[in-house]
Structures are given as C-alpha cells and as structure tokens.
Design an enzyme around this catalytic site. Sequence first.
Site, PDB file in Angstrom:
ATOM      1  N   GLY A  52      25.279 -43.305 -94.366  1.00  0.00           N
ATOM      2  CA  GLY A  52      24.378 -43.751 -95.419  1.00  0.00           C
ATOM      3  C   GLY A  52      24.959 -43.416 -96.779  1.00  0.00           C
ATOM      4  O   GLY A  52      26.178 -43.384 -96.964  1.00  0.00           O
ATOM      5  N   ARG A  53      24.068 -43.113 -97.731  1.00  0.00           N
ATOM      6  CA  ARG A  53      24.520 -42.839 -99.101  1.00  0.00           C
ATOM      7  C   ARG A  53      25.440 -41.616 -99.152  1.00  0.00           C
ATOM      8  O   ARG A  53      26.531 -41.684 -99.732  1.00  0.00           O
ATOM      9  CB  ARG A  53      23.299 -42.617-100.002  1.00  0.00           C
ATOM     10  CG  ARG A  53      23.626 -42.406-101.463  1.00  0.00           C
ATOM     11  CD  ARG A  53      22.360 -42.309-102.289  1.00  0.00           C
ATOM     12  NE  ARG A  53      21.441 -41.310-101.770  1.00  0.00           N
ATOM     13  CZ  ARG A  53      21.522 -39.997-102.069  1.00  0.00           C
ATOM     14  NH1 ARG A  53      22.465 -39.544-102.863  1.00  0.00           N
ATOM     15  NH2 ARG A  53      20.644 -39.143-101.566  1.00  0.00           N
ATOM     16  N   ILE A  54      25.024 -40.525 -98.525  1.00  0.00           N
ATOM     17  CA  ILE A  54      25.841 -39.301 -98.580  1.00  0.00           C
ATOM     18  C   ILE A  54      27.056 -39.439 -97.673  1.00  0.00           C
ATOM     19  O   ILE A  54      28.171 -39.080 -98.061  1.00  0.00           O
ATOM     20  CB  ILE A  54      24.993 -38.069 -98.220  1.00  0.00           C
ATOM     21  CG1 ILE A  54      23.899 -37.864 -99.271  1.00  0.00           C
ATOM     22  CG2 ILE A  54      25.874 -36.824 -98.128  1.00  0.00           C
ATOM     23  CD1 ILE A  54      22.892 -36.792 -98.927  1.00  0.00           C
ATOM     24  N   SER A 131      23.070 -31.982 -93.171  1.00  0.00           N
ATOM     25  CA  SER A 131      21.903 -32.877 -93.124  1.00  0.00           C
ATOM     26  C   SER A 131      20.634 -32.075 -92.862  1.00  0.00           C
ATOM     27  O   SER A 131      19.990 -31.608 -93.801  1.00  0.00           O
ATOM     28  CB  SER A 131      22.111 -33.976 -92.080  1.00  0.00           C
ATOM     29  OG  SER A 131      22.234 -33.426 -90.774  1.00  0.00           O
ATOM     30  N   ARG A 132      20.276 -31.885 -91.600  1.00  0.00           N
ATOM     31  CA  ARG A 132      19.119 -31.095 -91.211  1.00  0.00           C
ATOM     32  C   ARG A 132      19.490 -30.249 -90.005  1.00  0.00           C
ATOM     33  O   ARG A 132      20.186 -30.712 -89.101  1.00  0.00           O
ATOM     34  CB  ARG A 132      17.916 -31.997 -90.878  1.00  0.00           C
ATOM     35  CG  ARG A 132      17.348 -32.734 -92.075  1.00  0.00           C
ATOM     36  CD  ARG A 132      16.687 -31.776 -93.070  1.00  0.00           C
ATOM     37  NE  ARG A 132      16.131 -32.458 -94.232  1.00  0.00           N
ATOM     38  CZ  ARG A 132      16.773 -32.593 -95.393  1.00  0.00           C
ATOM     39  NH1 ARG A 132      17.997 -32.119 -95.534  1.00  0.00           N
ATOM     40  NH2 ARG A 132      16.181 -33.213 -96.403  1.00  0.00           N
ATOM     41  N   GLU A 161      15.182 -22.622 -90.321  1.00  0.00           N
ATOM     42  CA  GLU A 161      15.340 -22.001 -91.640  1.00  0.00           C
ATOM     43  C   GLU A 161      14.052 -21.319 -92.099  1.00  0.00           C
ATOM     44  O   GLU A 161      12.960 -21.841 -91.843  1.00  0.00           O
ATOM     45  CB  GLU A 161      15.726 -23.072 -92.675  1.00  0.00           C
ATOM     46  CG  GLU A 161      17.111 -23.610 -92.504  1.00  0.00           C
ATOM     47  CD  GLU A 161      17.482 -24.596 -93.609  1.00  0.00           C
ATOM     48  OE1 GLU A 161      16.845 -24.572 -94.682  1.00  0.00           O
ATOM     49  OE2 GLU A 161      18.407 -25.386 -93.397  1.00  0.00           O
ATOM     50  N   HIS A 179      21.681 -23.526 -97.579  1.00  0.00           N
ATOM     51  CA  HIS A 179      21.043 -24.808 -97.912  1.00  0.00           C
ATOM     52  C   HIS A 179      21.213 -25.117 -99.413  1.00  0.00           C
ATOM     53  O   HIS A 179      20.238 -25.266-100.145  1.00  0.00           O
ATOM     54  CB  HIS A 179      19.554 -24.784 -97.544  1.00  0.00           C
ATOM     55  CG  HIS A 179      18.998 -26.160 -97.319  1.00  0.00           C
ATOM     56  ND1 HIS A 179      18.053 -26.431 -96.372  1.00  0.00           N
ATOM     57  CD2 HIS A 179      19.256 -27.351 -97.929  1.00  0.00           C
ATOM     58  CE1 HIS A 179      17.736 -27.721 -96.397  1.00  0.00           C
ATOM     59  NE2 HIS A 179      18.467 -28.300 -97.329  1.00  0.00           N
TER      60      HIS A 179
END
Length: 202
Positions: A52-54, A131-132, A161, A179
């Site tokens: 995607g964008r990143i 990402s996550r 987290e 993060h």
Amino acid sequence: SADLAFALMLVAARRVIEGDRLVRSGRWRGWTPDQLLGRDVHGETLGIVGLGRIGGAVARRARGFGMRILYWNRRRLRRAPAGARYASLPRLLATADIVSIHVPLAPATRHLIGAPELARMKRTAILVNTSRGPVIDEPALIRALARRRIAGAGLDVFEHEPAVPAALRRLPNVVLAPHIGSATTATRTAMALLAVRNLTAA
C-alpha cells in the site's frame, strides 16, 4: 514509517545493536575478521507484504539500494511500483532475504505470519514489522529467533503492547523499537494539523 522500516532492516542486518552492546560493555578488544558478521542489504531480495502507501514507499527506498523487490497483496495490483514483482506469499517468504510487513490488522491478517510461514523463510532471512503486532504470531517468532530458524528481526510493534515478553527482550538477534514509526517532528505535526482541520470541518 517507511524510513523506520528501512532503519530496522539495516540495523538488524548489520547487527548494530549487538555491536553497540559490545562496545558499551567494555569487552571489545578491537577489529577481527569474523566479528559480528551480518548480511548485506544492498542488492538483496526484499519481500514486501502489503504494497500500500507505506509498502510502496519502502519499495522506492529499496530501489536506491539496488534491491530486487517482491510483493504480496490479497489482491494483485494492476500497476505496481517500478521493479516490484508480484509473488504468492509462500514464494515471497521462501525467496526474500528480508521480509517487511505493511498490512492493516484485520481478521484475515491476524497471525498472517505464524510458525508455518516462518518455517518457509530462509535461515539467513530477517523479518521486519512496522504495521501491527498481532499480524505476527509472537510466540512462534520467539521460537524461530531462539532456534535461529531465521537470522533476525526488527520490530516496532508487538502483539500485546505495551507488554513485550521477557523471552523476546532477551534475544540478541532482534531489534526492538517502542512503536515510533510516525515519531518525527514533521509527521506528528502533520497528524495534529489534520486532526485540527477535521475538528474545524465538523
């Protein structure tokens, strides 16, 4: 976030954190030809999971390093960034020297990278996640790193987290960041301004 992903690749590949610890400990005795041998980043194969964008921004940076770029998305892109080639996820994992994760967290991506996926990766491979956290099965990753099933990892996000398992924190072959993917003055200022504009518009 793209800059941080690349930073984690470089730091993990070149074992910079291990070198930093060695120097700070006072136990470094000078240069030797086999000390902290890492791997090259320039010219290697980068696998981007989620273009995607990143992920696209990471691909553009990788071109400057002369990297071969493979990508996997749930839907193949009609137009990918120059030089990026689509691969199935199993093929990407088996081929890439560095795997960088850039998918959103959704039911379909929770534990997208688990024990079977880690087992497909090269033993010399490095896994980067900005990402996550829950996209990776953290216990499976800890086992893979501890057993040297993969060479290393660079993580900016974690499954629960802010808790980071002690077993992960003890591993020498993982780089841990708190993060900070968007933690630049310019990016955080833009985020604040966007929030203000949205509030004003509402």
